[in-house]
Write a protein that holds these residues in place. Structure first.
Motif, PDB file in Angstrom:
ATOM      1  N   GLY A 190      51.475  32.590  39.462  1.00  0.00           N
ATOM      2  CA  GLY A 190      50.079  32.924  39.176  1.00  0.00           C
ATOM      3  C   GLY A 190      49.795  32.727  37.709  1.00  0.00           C
ATOM      4  O   GLY A 190      49.176  31.725  37.315  1.00  0.00           O
ATOM      5  N   ALA A 220      60.301  33.172  44.754  1.00  0.00           N
ATOM      6  CA  ALA A 220      60.470  34.630  44.782  1.00  0.00           C
ATOM      7  C   ALA A 220      61.798  34.947  45.462  1.00  0.00           C
ATOM      8  O   ALA A 220      61.876  35.747  46.392  1.00  0.00           O
ATOM      9  CB  ALA A 220      59.299  35.310  45.482  1.00  0.00           C
ATOM     10  N   LEU A 261      56.616  33.768  36.385  1.00  0.00           N
ATOM     11  CA  LEU A 261      55.670  34.680  37.016  1.00  0.00           C
ATOM     12  C   LEU A 261      54.633  33.847  37.764  1.00  0.00           C
ATOM     13  O   LEU A 261      53.796  33.189  37.148  1.00  0.00           O
ATOM     14  CB  LEU A 261      54.982  35.552  35.973  1.00  0.00           C
ATOM     15  N   THR A 289      55.090  44.300  37.674  1.00  0.00           N
ATOM     16  CA  THR A 289      55.934  44.156  38.856  1.00  0.00           C
ATOM     17  C   THR A 289      57.278  43.550  38.488  1.00  0.00           C
ATOM     18  O   THR A 289      58.332  43.977  38.971  1.00  0.00           O
ATOM     19  CB  THR A 289      55.234  43.280  39.916  1.00  0.00           C
ATOM     20  N   SER A 290      57.245  42.549  37.615  1.00  0.00           N
ATOM     21  CA  SER A 290      58.484  41.920  37.163  1.00  0.00           C
ATOM     22  C   SER A 290      59.410  42.921  36.485  1.00  0.00           C
ATOM     23  O   SER A 290      60.621  42.975  36.759  1.00  0.00           O
ATOM     24  CB  SER A 290      58.159  40.775  36.198  1.00  0.00           C
ATOM     25  N   GLY A 299      60.301  36.017  39.235  1.00  0.00           N
ATOM     26  CA  GLY A 299      59.694  36.535  38.014  1.00  0.00           C
ATOM     27  C   GLY A 299      60.491  37.624  37.343  1.00  0.00           C
ATOM     28  O   GLY A 299      60.103  38.118  36.284  1.00  0.00           O
ATOM     29  N   ASP A 322      50.191  44.772  37.916  1.00  0.00           N
ATOM     30  CA  ASP A 322      49.975  43.338  37.832  1.00  0.00           C
ATOM     31  C   ASP A 322      51.339  42.653  37.887  1.00  0.00           C
ATOM     32  O   ASP A 322      52.384  43.305  38.000  1.00  0.00           O
ATOM     33  CB  ASP A 322      49.205  42.960  36.562  1.00  0.00           C
ATOM     34  N   SER A 323      51.356  41.320  37.812  1.00  0.00           N
ATOM     35  CA  SER A 323      52.606  40.593  37.986  1.00  0.00           C
ATOM     36  C   SER A 323      53.629  40.910  36.900  1.00  0.00           C
ATOM     37  O   SER A 323      54.835  40.967  37.174  1.00  0.00           O
ATOM     38  CB  SER A 323      52.334  39.077  38.021  1.00  0.00           C
ATOM     39  N   GLN A 324      53.178  41.151  35.678  1.00  0.00           N
ATOM     40  CA  GLN A 324      54.112  41.454  34.602  1.00  0.00           C
ATOM     41  C   GLN A 324      54.779  42.811  34.797  1.00  0.00           C
ATOM     42  O   GLN A 324      55.993  42.964  34.610  1.00  0.00           O
ATOM     43  CB  GLN A 324      53.403  41.397  33.249  1.00  0.00           C
ATOM     44  N   GLY A 371      49.887  41.679  43.032  1.00  0.00           N
ATOM     45  CA  GLY A 371      50.934  42.042  42.097  1.00  0.00           C
ATOM     46  C   GLY A 371      52.158  41.158  42.191  1.00  0.00           C
ATOM     47  O   GLY A 371      53.067  41.256  41.367  1.00  0.00           O
ATOM     48  N   PHE A 372      52.177  40.288  43.197  1.00  0.00           N
ATOM     49  CA  PHE A 372      53.289  39.367  43.369  1.00  0.00           C
ATOM     50  C   PHE A 372      52.761  37.941  43.167  1.00  0.00           C
ATOM     51  O   PHE A 372      52.370  37.588  42.070  1.00  0.00           O
ATOM     52  CB  PHE A 372      53.921  39.545  44.759  1.00  0.00           C
ATOM     53  N   ALA A 373      52.729  37.144  44.215  1.00  0.00           N
ATOM     54  CA  ALA A 373      52.233  35.770  44.113  1.00  0.00           C
ATOM     55  C   ALA A 373      50.829  35.686  44.709  1.00  0.00           C
ATOM     56  O   ALA A 373      50.633  36.048  45.866  1.00  0.00           O
ATOM     57  CB  ALA A 373      53.167  34.811  44.838  1.00  0.00           C
TER      58      ALA A 373
END
Length: 209
Positions: A119, A73, A117, A26-27, A96, A22-24, A142-144
């Motif tokens: 989203g 990004a 982040l 990925t960060s 992010g 997920d985005s977190q 997993g990104f935007a």
């Protein structure tokens, strides 16, 4: 492997570990990748920033030195580096990953850098603030998320002088040419009257073959 012994296959394998993140997550991944990110992207011949900037270059006809650019990004700052060569000077970056923002800061090109982040969090940009909004390589799972497109368009000024309002370029990181060509896309929107809808704000998705 930051000693130059990393291979293309190594980087591919590293990037594949992102699948399902997920985005977190990925960060956090990019925080740890920051140390070798620029070298790895050069090794992979990563072209997404170049593709996005080339299309913005072809569509922007405003005053480049005075134009405010929102680099979403922004990563290590590759987009800003390319745009400076085209005459742009004023950049605000959003990413992010703290690690990637630290790389971007080292370029010395950004007026401001913001951590967010996309989203889960609102894009930290005022409405109608920027002459150009660009996002390269980040519209993916997993990104935007796609929902961010509305926020990108809202951050751009309702322009009349030039066509380019926002650009999006997505490129597969696998390094395989056929995947790169298939996945590359560009989002352009502007304050022009559409010949088909008559609406002032238009959005066009272009998928080069």
């Amino acid at each position: 492997m930051s000693d130059g012994s990393r291979t293309v296959d190594d980087v591919k394998a590293l990037h594949q570990t992102l699948e399902g993140f997920d985005s977190q997550l990925t960060s956090k991944f990019y925080d740890t990748w920051a140390e070798t990110y620029n070298q790895d992207m050069k090794l992979m011949n990563y072209r997404s920033p170049n593709l996005a900037v080339n299309i913005l270059d072809a569509n922007f006809s405003g005053n480049r030195e005075e134009a405010r650019v929102l680099d979403v990004a922004c990563g290590s700052g590759q987009v800003a580096k390319l745009m400076v060569e085209l005459g742009f000077r004023d950049f605000t970056g959003v990413d992010g990953s703290k690690g990637m923002l630290e790389l971007a800061a080292k370029t010395g090109l950004y007026r401001e850098l913001k951590l967010a982040l996309l989203g889960p969090e609102q894009l930290p940009a005022q409405t109608d603030m920027f002459d150009a909004v660009i996002i390269a390589g980040a519209m993916d799972v997993g990104f935007a998320p796609v929902s961010v497109v509305r926020e990108l368009c809202a951050a751009a000024k309702p322009v009349t002088q030039h066509r380019g309002r926002g650009l999006h370029s997505r490129e597969d990181h696998s390094g395989e040419e056929e995947n790169t060509e298939r996945s590359h896309s560009v989002h352009i929107s502007g304050n022009q009257r559409s010949s088909t809808t008559g609406q002032q704000k238009t959005a066009v998705m272009m998928h080069p073959k």
